[in-house]
Structure formats: structure tokens, C-alpha cells
Design a protein around this motif. Structure first.
Motif, mmCIF file in Angstrom:
data_model
loop_
_atom_site.group_PDB
_atom_site.id
_atom_site.type_symbol
_atom_site.label_atom_id
_atom_site.label_comp_id
_atom_site.label_asym_id
_atom_site.label_seq_id
_atom_site.Cartn_x
_atom_site.Cartn_y
_atom_site.Cartn_z
ATOM 1 N N LEU A 160 53.556 -16.274 5.511
ATOM 2 C CA LEU A 160 54.442 -14.863 5.892
ATOM 3 C C LEU A 160 54.668 -14.478 7.352
ATOM 4 N N GLU A 161 54.217 -15.100 8.282
ATOM 5 C CA GLU A 161 54.348 -14.906 9.640
ATOM 6 C C GLU A 161 55.882 -15.262 9.856
ATOM 7 N N ASN A 162 56.101 -16.477 9.608
ATOM 8 C CA ASN A 162 57.338 -17.254 9.725
ATOM 9 C C ASN A 162 58.434 -16.634 8.851
ATOM 10 N N VAL A 163 58.039 -16.185 7.764
ATOM 11 C CA VAL A 163 58.995 -15.524 6.819
ATOM 12 C C VAL A 163 59.419 -14.121 7.327
ATOM 13 N N LEU A 164 58.483 -13.421 7.994
ATOM 14 C CA LEU A 164 59.187 -12.057 8.889
ATOM 15 C C LEU A 164 59.957 -12.390 9.862
ATOM 16 N N THR A 165 59.420 -13.383 10.610
ATOM 17 C CA THR A 165 60.304 -13.731 11.758
ATOM 18 C C THR A 165 61.817 -14.067 11.494
ATOM 19 N N ARG A 166 61.836 -14.788 10.462
ATOM 20 C CA ARG A 166 63.371 -15.172 9.635
ATOM 21 C C ARG A 166 64.113 -13.906 9.302
ATOM 22 N N LEU A 167 63.133 -13.149 8.543
ATOM 23 C CA LEU A 167 63.874 -11.996 7.979
ATOM 24 C C LEU A 167 64.393 -10.965 9.181
ATOM 25 N N LEU A 168 63.680 -10.931 10.323
ATOM 26 C CA LEU A 168 63.873 -10.253 11.676
ATOM 27 C C LEU A 168 65.302 -10.487 12.277
ATOM 28 N N LYS A 169 65.530 -12.101 12.082
ATOM 29 C CA LYS A 169 66.456 -12.461 12.591
ATOM 30 C C LYS A 169 67.756 -12.283 11.798
ATOM 31 N N LEU A 170 67.624 -12.085 10.694
ATOM 32 C CA LEU A 170 68.929 -11.623 9.785
ATOM 33 C C LEU A 170 69.448 -10.215 10.345
ATOM 34 N N LEU A 171 68.783 -9.368 10.809
ATOM 35 C CA LEU A 171 68.989 -8.086 10.886
ATOM 36 C C LEU A 171 69.777 -7.837 12.381
ATOM 37 N N LYS A 172 70.573 -6.828 12.304
ATOM 38 C CA LYS A 172 71.319 -6.263 13.622
ATOM 39 C C LYS A 172 70.059 -5.557 14.178
ATOM 40 N N PRO A 173 70.033 -5.269 15.620
ATOM 41 C CA PRO A 173 69.451 -4.480 16.337
ATOM 42 C C PRO A 173 69.399 -3.037 15.714
ATOM 43 N N SER A 227 51.028 -4.132 8.962
ATOM 44 C CA SER A 227 50.423 -4.687 10.344
ATOM 45 C C SER A 227 51.054 -6.172 10.440
ATOM 46 N N ARG A 228 51.353 -6.724 9.530
ATOM 47 C CA ARG A 228 52.147 -8.044 9.659
ATOM 48 C C ARG A 228 53.694 -7.632 10.125
ATOM 49 N N PHE A 229 54.139 -6.540 9.733
ATOM 50 C CA PHE A 229 55.625 -6.045 10.354
ATOM 51 C C PHE A 229 55.195 -5.766 11.700
ATOM 52 N N GLU A 230 54.301 -5.302 12.122
ATOM 53 C CA GLU A 230 54.224 -4.826 13.584
ATOM 54 C C GLU A 230 54.069 -6.202 14.460
ATOM 55 N N ALA A 231 53.244 -6.900 13.816
ATOM 56 C CA ALA A 231 53.100 -8.211 14.758
ATOM 57 C C ALA A 231 54.240 -9.032 14.672
ATOM 58 N N ALA A 232 55.237 -8.872 13.881
ATOM 59 C CA ALA A 232 56.490 -9.801 13.772
ATOM 60 C C ALA A 232 57.630 -8.812 14.739
ATOM 61 N N GLY A 233 57.191 -7.794 15.239
ATOM 62 C CA GLY A 233 58.276 -7.164 16.013
ATOM 63 C C GLY A 233 58.876 -5.906 15.673
ATOM 64 N N PHE A 234 58.530 -5.404 14.454
ATOM 65 C CA PHE A 234 59.329 -4.194 13.816
ATOM 66 C C PHE A 234 58.678 -3.022 14.281
#
Length: 271
Positions: free
Chosen positions: A127-140, A192-199
């Protein structure tokens, strides 16, 4: 330990019908395609649907947005997706495995990334790596929307406490035992996983369906058991499921069904 890469289910007409029906039930259940906090007025939006399956979320969304919006279907297989000639002209299909880093040309591209029903794909360690990758797809400033079923919330809904449910309980336990991905526990912790990933600006809601909708979702979910039995190479499991299904159908008609809590989590990538 790494899981086998293949899809748990079958990518055939039976599973495609399940996916399409579940889509409409989920829209009815939550009341939206994209969360009300996600802005969609920009005619030049770029939207990605990760693990698109039959593409039903995108094709249903397409008629609600201008044709100038770019809609990308991302998946490792498009066996379940309609031929390109039958898709709306602003939908394109792109091969991407969520368990690998996104290609450079997809990084920072999207205003909205949508993902749902990945409990049949991911285990908690991924899950942690997946959220990191999904964050990368997004514009600021872009948004991630994740809709999921909490399998750990399983319970039997009854019209009367005395209604029989033994076959329903047995079938659920039997189905879960066939793959580790069928018994996840991480869904309630997604925010909480979203928050930890930087969202940021995270909105999380859990809902339980009213009985009439819970029944429709239950009967849709029963297809999973039949599909798993068809795919299983274990003849004993196949025979057990075949023997249980008539009893499950009877218990359902008499007022008992599976029920689950469902979650919708939305987070924004910092500007």
C-alpha cells in the motif's frame, strides 16, 4: 512475499457484468462519480482511472464532462475494456502496472486520479508504495479518489434474527481462504495512509448500505464466489461452492445477505 501477478478473477463476460453492475450500485450508494470536493469545471481536465477493468467508470463519467477533457484508462490488461472504436473519442488506454513506477510521461499529468476495488489486487505491504506512485501521477493540487470495500467489516444482515445464514457464512469463509487478497484489513486506515504518503485536505467517509441496496450488492458479490470456483483448480473447492450456492440462494430469498462497510477517501497533492 510477492504475489502472483495474475488477476484473482477471470476477465470474462461473467466478471465484466459483475464489474459493470457494481459500478452503478456504487454510484447509487455514494451519490457521485467524483467526490463533491473535487473540482471538475475545467474543460481541460486530465483524469486517470487506475485499474480501469471494463472502463465503466470512465465511459459513464465521459457523458457528464466536456469532450475536451482527457480521460485515460490505465491497466495491465484491456481484455475487459471495449474496443477502442467503441470508446468515447476522449478516452485512451495506457498500459501501466500499479506495482511498478509510473512512466516519465505520466508523472505530474493528472488533475484527478481515481482508483477503486483494489482489495482483490493489493496486500497491505504494497500500500505505501502504491500511494507514492499515485501521488506521482498527480499535478500539484490534483486529487486522488479511492473507493473501497472493507472486507473485515463482513456481517450478515437479516430481516429476522432467527433467519438461517449458515451457508452464507460458510461460502464467505471458503471464498476468503482461496487468496490472501480476499481478506484485507487495511481499508479503514486509508485516510491515515493518505496522510503518511503526503496528501492533504483528506476527506474520508464510511457508509453502510440500506437493506434494499445491501441486498443488490450482495447478489452482485455472489458472482465472485462462482467466478472463483470456476477458476479454482481445486475440485473439492469447486464442488463445495456448487453445493453451497443453492442454499445461499435460499437463505438470501428468506431474508439474509452479506453486508459490508464501504469507504470513500479523497486527498489532494500539495501545491
Amino acid at each position: 512475499m510477492a504475489l502472483k501477478p495474475e488477476y484473482v478473477l477471470t476477465r470474462d463476460y461473467l466478471d465484466n457484468n459483475r464489474i459493470n453492475l457494481h459500478h452503478y450500485l456504487c454510484v447509487e450508494f455514494f451519490g457521485y462519480h467524483t467526490h463533491p470536493d473535487i473540482p471538475t469545471a475545467d474543460p481541460n481536465l486530465k483524469v486517470a482511472d487506475v485499474g480501469t477493468g471494463t472502463g465503466i467508470w470512465l465511459t459513464d463519467l465521459a457523458k457528464r464532462l466536456p469532450q475536451t477533457v482527457q480521460l485515460d484508462a490505465l491497466d495491465i490488461s484491456f481484455e475487459a475494456t471495449p474496443p477502442a472504436e467503441w470508446l468515447p473519442s476522449n478516452i485512451r488506454t495506457l498500459v501501466w502496472d500499479i506495482k511498478t513506477d509510473p512512466p516519465e510521461d505520466l508523472i505530474g499529468v493528472y488533475d484527478i486520479v481515481h482508483i477503486r476495488h483494489f482489495t482483490l489486487v493489493l496486500i497491505e505491504e504494497e500500500l505505501e508504495n502504491v500511494l507514492t506512485r499515485l501521488l506521482k501521477l498527480l499535478k500539484p493540487g490534483g486529487y486522488l479518489q479511492w473507493v473501497e470495500v472493507d472486507m473485515s467489516s463482513f456481517r450478515i444482515l437479516k430481516t429476522n434474527p432467527n433467519n438461517q445464514s449458515e451457508a452464507l457464512e460458510t461460502l464467505f469463509k471458503l471464498s476468503q481462504g482461496q487468496d490472501k487478497r480476499l481478506s484485507p484489513t487495511y481499508v479503514p486506515s486509508l485516510s491515515s495512509r493518505f496522510e503518511a504518503a503526503g496528501f492533504e485536505n483528506i476527506k474520508s467517509e464510511s457508509r453502510d448500505a440500506p437493506p434494499h441496496l445491501a441486498l443488490a450488492m450482495h447478489e452482485c458479490n455472489l458472482l465472485i464466489s462462482e467466478i472463483l470456483a470456476r477458476k479454482s483448480k481445486n475440485e473439492k473447492v469447486m464442488e463445495l461452492v456448487k453445493g453451497l450456492l443453492p442454499r445461499v440462494e435460499s437463505e438470501t430469498r428468506n431474508g439474509a445477505c452479506w453486508a459490508f462497510t464501504r469507504w470513500s477517501v479523497v486527498g489532494r497533492k500539495p501545491q
